[in-house]
Design an enzyme around this catalytic site. Structure first.
Site, PDB file in Angstrom:
ATOM      1  N   ARG A  18      18.015 -30.768  30.477  1.00  0.00           N
ATOM      2  CA  ARG A  18      19.201 -30.652  31.327  1.00  0.00           C
ATOM      3  C   ARG A  18      20.466 -30.379  30.522  1.00  0.00           C
ATOM      4  NH1 ARG A  18      19.151 -32.764  36.756  1.00  0.00           N
ATOM      5  NH2 ARG A  18      17.001 -33.022  37.375  1.00  0.00           N
ATOM      6  N   ARG A  22      25.961 -30.524  35.311  1.00  0.00           N
ATOM      7  CA  ARG A  22      27.264 -31.010  35.777  1.00  0.00           C
ATOM      8  C   ARG A  22      28.156 -31.665  34.740  1.00  0.00           C
ATOM      9  NH1 ARG A  22      24.374 -34.135  40.360  1.00  0.00           N
ATOM     10  NH2 ARG A  22      22.919 -34.056  38.622  1.00  0.00           N
ATOM     11  N   ARG A  31      29.319 -23.441  39.754  1.00  0.00           N
ATOM     12  CA  ARG A  31      28.664 -23.927  40.977  1.00  0.00           C
ATOM     13  C   ARG A  31      29.543 -23.719  42.202  1.00  0.00           C
ATOM     14  NH1 ARG A  31      25.951 -25.705  44.097  1.00  0.00           N
ATOM     15  NH2 ARG A  31      25.244 -27.830  43.979  1.00  0.00           N
ATOM     16  N   ASP A  68      15.093 -24.921  39.009  1.00  0.00           N
ATOM     17  CA  ASP A  68      14.737 -26.293  39.353  1.00  0.00           C
ATOM     18  C   ASP A  68      13.240 -26.340  39.632  1.00  0.00           C
ATOM     19  OD1 ASP A  68      16.280 -28.955  40.049  1.00  0.00           O
ATOM     20  OD2 ASP A  68      14.543 -28.815  41.352  1.00  0.00           O
ATOM     21  N   TYR A 145       7.423 -34.977  45.596  1.00  0.00           N
ATOM     22  CA  TYR A 145       8.620 -34.495  46.311  1.00  0.00           C
ATOM     23  C   TYR A 145       8.229 -33.907  47.666  1.00  0.00           C
ATOM     24  CZ  TYR A 145      11.768 -35.412  42.453  1.00  0.00           C
ATOM     25  OH  TYR A 145      12.519 -36.054  41.506  1.00  0.00           O
TER      26      TYR A 145
HETATM   27  O1  CP3 Z   1      19.389 -27.188  31.346  1.00  0.00           O
HETATM   28  C1  CP3 Z   1      18.524 -27.640  32.135  1.00  0.00           C
HETATM   29  O2  CP3 Z   1      17.535 -28.272  31.745  1.00  0.00           O
HETATM   30  C2  CP3 Z   1      18.779 -27.457  33.599  1.00  0.00           C
HETATM   31  C3  CP3 Z   1      17.648 -26.949  34.388  1.00  0.00           C
HETATM   32  C4  CP3 Z   1      16.969 -28.005  35.251  1.00  0.00           C
HETATM   33  C5  CP3 Z   1      17.458 -28.500  36.484  1.00  0.00           C
HETATM   34  N1  CP3 Z   1      16.486 -29.301  37.032  1.00  0.00           N
HETATM   35  C6  CP3 Z   1      18.756 -28.187  37.077  1.00  0.00           C
HETATM   36  C7  CP3 Z   1      19.344 -29.080  38.106  1.00  0.00           C
HETATM   37  C8  CP3 Z   1      15.729 -28.587  35.019  1.00  0.00           C
HETATM   38  C9  CP3 Z   1      14.807 -28.443  33.816  1.00  0.00           C
HETATM   39  C10 CP3 Z   1      15.435 -29.401  36.160  1.00  0.00           C
HETATM   40  C11 CP3 Z   1      14.180 -30.126  36.302  1.00  0.00           C
HETATM   41  C12 CP3 Z   1      14.015 -31.099  37.396  1.00  0.00           C
HETATM   42  N2  CP3 Z   1      14.516 -31.010  38.673  1.00  0.00           N
HETATM   43  C13 CP3 Z   1      13.190 -32.250  37.329  1.00  0.00           C
HETATM   44  C14 CP3 Z   1      12.346 -32.676  36.140  1.00  0.00           C
HETATM   45  C15 CP3 Z   1      13.150 -33.279  35.052  1.00  0.00           C
HETATM   46  C16 CP3 Z   1      13.847 -34.567  35.398  1.00  0.00           C
HETATM   47  O3  CP3 Z   1      15.073 -34.587  35.277  1.00  0.00           O
HETATM   48  O4  CP3 Z   1      13.164 -35.538  35.742  1.00  0.00           O
HETATM   49  C17 CP3 Z   1      13.258 -32.888  38.569  1.00  0.00           C
HETATM   50  C18 CP3 Z   1      12.561 -34.170  38.967  1.00  0.00           C
HETATM   51  C19 CP3 Z   1      14.093 -32.095  39.417  1.00  0.00           C
HETATM   52  C20 CP3 Z   1      14.413 -32.312  40.845  1.00  0.00           C
HETATM   53  C21 CP3 Z   1      15.856 -32.460  41.056  1.00  0.00           C
HETATM   54  N3  CP3 Z   1      16.773 -31.436  40.950  1.00  0.00           N
HETATM   55  C22 CP3 Z   1      16.549 -33.643  41.397  1.00  0.00           C
HETATM   56  C23 CP3 Z   1      15.924 -35.000  41.577  1.00  0.00           C
HETATM   57  C24 CP3 Z   1      17.893 -33.293  41.508  1.00  0.00           C
HETATM   58  C25 CP3 Z   1      18.995 -34.186  41.988  1.00  0.00           C
HETATM   59  C26 CP3 Z   1      19.380 -35.160  40.976  1.00  0.00           C
HETATM   60  C27 CP3 Z   1      20.380 -34.547  40.092  1.00  0.00           C
HETATM   61  O5  CP3 Z   1      20.181 -34.587  38.871  1.00  0.00           O
HETATM   62  O6  CP3 Z   1      21.343 -34.085  40.655  1.00  0.00           O
HETATM   63  C28 CP3 Z   1      18.019 -31.916  41.178  1.00  0.00           C
HETATM   64  C29 CP3 Z   1      19.263 -31.120  41.155  1.00  0.00           C
HETATM   65  C30 CP3 Z   1      19.587 -30.357  39.926  1.00  0.00           C
HETATM   66  N4  CP3 Z   1      18.694 -29.680  39.153  1.00  0.00           N
HETATM   67  C31 CP3 Z   1      20.883 -30.188  39.387  1.00  0.00           C
HETATM   68  C32 CP3 Z   1      20.739 -29.389  38.249  1.00  0.00           C
HETATM   69  C33 CP3 Z   1      21.820 -28.911  37.329  1.00  0.00           C
HETATM   70  C34 CP3 Z   1      22.161 -30.709  39.994  1.00  0.00           C
HETATM   71  C35 CP3 Z   1      22.501 -29.869  41.183  1.00  0.00           C
HETATM   72  C36 CP3 Z   1      23.919 -29.460  41.231  1.00  0.00           C
HETATM   73  O7  CP3 Z   1      24.388 -28.654  40.388  1.00  0.00           O
HETATM   74  O8  CP3 Z   1      24.599 -29.885  42.173  1.00  0.00           O
END
Ligand code: CP3
Length: 340
Positions: A18, A22, A31, A68, A145
């Site tokens: 990640r 944000r 965003r 994602d 999920y």
């Molecule tokens: O640089 C990077 O690694 C970003 C790419 C990335 C995202 N999600 C972007 C994201 C990656 C590799 C993920 C993987 C992901 N997504 C996982 C596995 C890794 C982990 O963290 O456990 C999981 C379980 C998800 C599902 C997911 N996506 C959740 C639970 C959420 C909400 C919680 C949160 O962190 O906000 C997301 C949203 C998400 N995915 C965001 C980003 C940048 C935030 C959304 C936003 O910009 O508003």
């Protein structure tokens, strides 16, 4: 390049799970151009920019193509949307999704094509010495999920998924098999477009009971790795399972050559003895320490480097960068690991 045996450099490679997101003001600004997160994930110009943002700021050795894990349920017809403060919410789960009429997934891959476009756009912009990581969710984690229709809120967690699997073992296996098949095709397309490392995020693997690990974790993972290796025999695979590292040594026996990302709870000396003698490991600074910064973070970074940097090692966190992380703490971390 990450995970390359002839790496001669003295400092370990470094990237952060990640690393785009944000905590970066420029990501928050980007965003604003697209309020729907899934639409953002399917916009190659936006995801390319998000991927490259952290590399402009920090001396990282790899980019991870911004996307994602939930793009897979989305293209399988179970729509996903993100509620601020609540996280992902998925449309009601229908067991019909476990059925599959064809195995070529042409339509799904077509819908995923903006992701592959982003991979090739990033590859064009990225210096050739930097790795490009493609990723997918693990089938078990994706199934949670889908069946929980978002992140599990039950106590104890994941009751819907575990009950569905217990009551409908054949349907559940079909679901895992369908996900594995699509994920393998998805990852192959990412490699074709320019990814040179693949990571599987199986965040919730830690809740799988011991007697179900083979069916819920090993078999789907093996199917994915073997299928991708048929086309790309040398592509490095990294597997990340939070809270399930005790299972890594037996996974390694059954899937030779796979590397592991370690969560912050993993004992470093255990990792050195039980895993690093046979494969690459990646990890495992607690993301909370990156939020805190200061001496505590510095000491832990030194401890990780002392334990693991003499073997095959990539520095990373034990889970993703948290949104409240100060940017200058990330800068400091990179300096500590890379010495610049
Ligand atoms: O640089 C990077 O690694 C970003 C790419 C990335 C995202 N999600 C972007 C994201 C990656 C590799 C993920 C993987 C992901 N997504 C996982 C596995 C890794 C982990 O963290 O456990 C999981 C379980 C998800 C599902 C997911 N996506 C959740 C639970 C959420 C909400 C919680 C949160 O962190 O906000 C997301 C949203 C998400 N995915 C965001 C980003 C940048 C935030 C959304 C936003 O910009 O508003």
């Amino acid at each position: 390049m990450l995970f390359s045996l002839n790496r001669q450099e003295e400092t370990p490679s470094l990237w952060l799970m990640r690393q785009a997101g944000r905590y970066l003001p420029e990501y928050r600004k980007l965003r604003e151009k697209q309020s729907n997160f899934m639409t953002f994930c399917f916009s190659p110009d936006l995801t390319t920019e998000a991927t490259l943002q952290p590399l402009r700021r920090f001396s990282l050795d790899a980019a991870i193509v911004f996307s994602d894990i939930l793009v897979i349920p989305e293209v399988l017809g179970q729509s996903v949307y993100f509620e601020p403060l609540k996280g992902p919410v998925l449309e009601p789960f229908s067991p019909k999704i476990c059925e599959t009429s064809s195995w070529n997934f042409e339509e799904e891959l077509e819908k995923l094509s903006p992701v592959f476009q982003a991979v090739s756009l990033v590859r064009q912009e990225l210096p050739s010495a930097k790795s490009l990581i493609g990723f997918a969710g693990g089938p078990w984690t994706l199934s949670t999920y889908m069946i929980e229709e978002g992140k599990s809120t039950s106590s104890p967690p994941f009751q819907r998924t575990l009950s569905f699997a217990a009551e409908n073992p054949l349907k559940f296996e079909k679901l895992l098999s369908k996900l594995s098949h699509l994920i393998a095709l998805f990852l192959k397309e990412k490699v074709k477009a320019g990814a040179d490392v693949l990571q599987i995020f199986d965040t919730w693997a830690g809740v799988v009971p011991e007697d179900k690990r083979e069916i819920f974790i090993l078999n789907p993972l093996r199917r994915i790795v073997e299928s991708v290796r048929e086309s790309f025999p040398d592509i490095p695979f990294v597997y990340f399972a939070k809270g399930a590292s005790a299972y890594y040594p037996s996974l390694l026996e059954k899937i030779p050559g796979i590397s592991f990302s370690l969560d912050a709870g993993v004992d470093l000396l255990w990792a050195r003895e039980s895993l690093q003698k046979k494969t690459w490991v990646q990890g495992n600074l607690d993301p909370v320490l990156l939020v805190k910064g200061g001496r505590e973070m510095e000491e832990q970074v030194a401890k990780i480097l002392k334990a693991l940097s003499k073997g095959p090692f990539v520095f990373n966190l034990g889970h993703g960068v948290l949104p409240q992380t100060p940017v200058d703490h990330v800068e400091k971390l990179v300096e500590l690991v890379k010495g610049r």
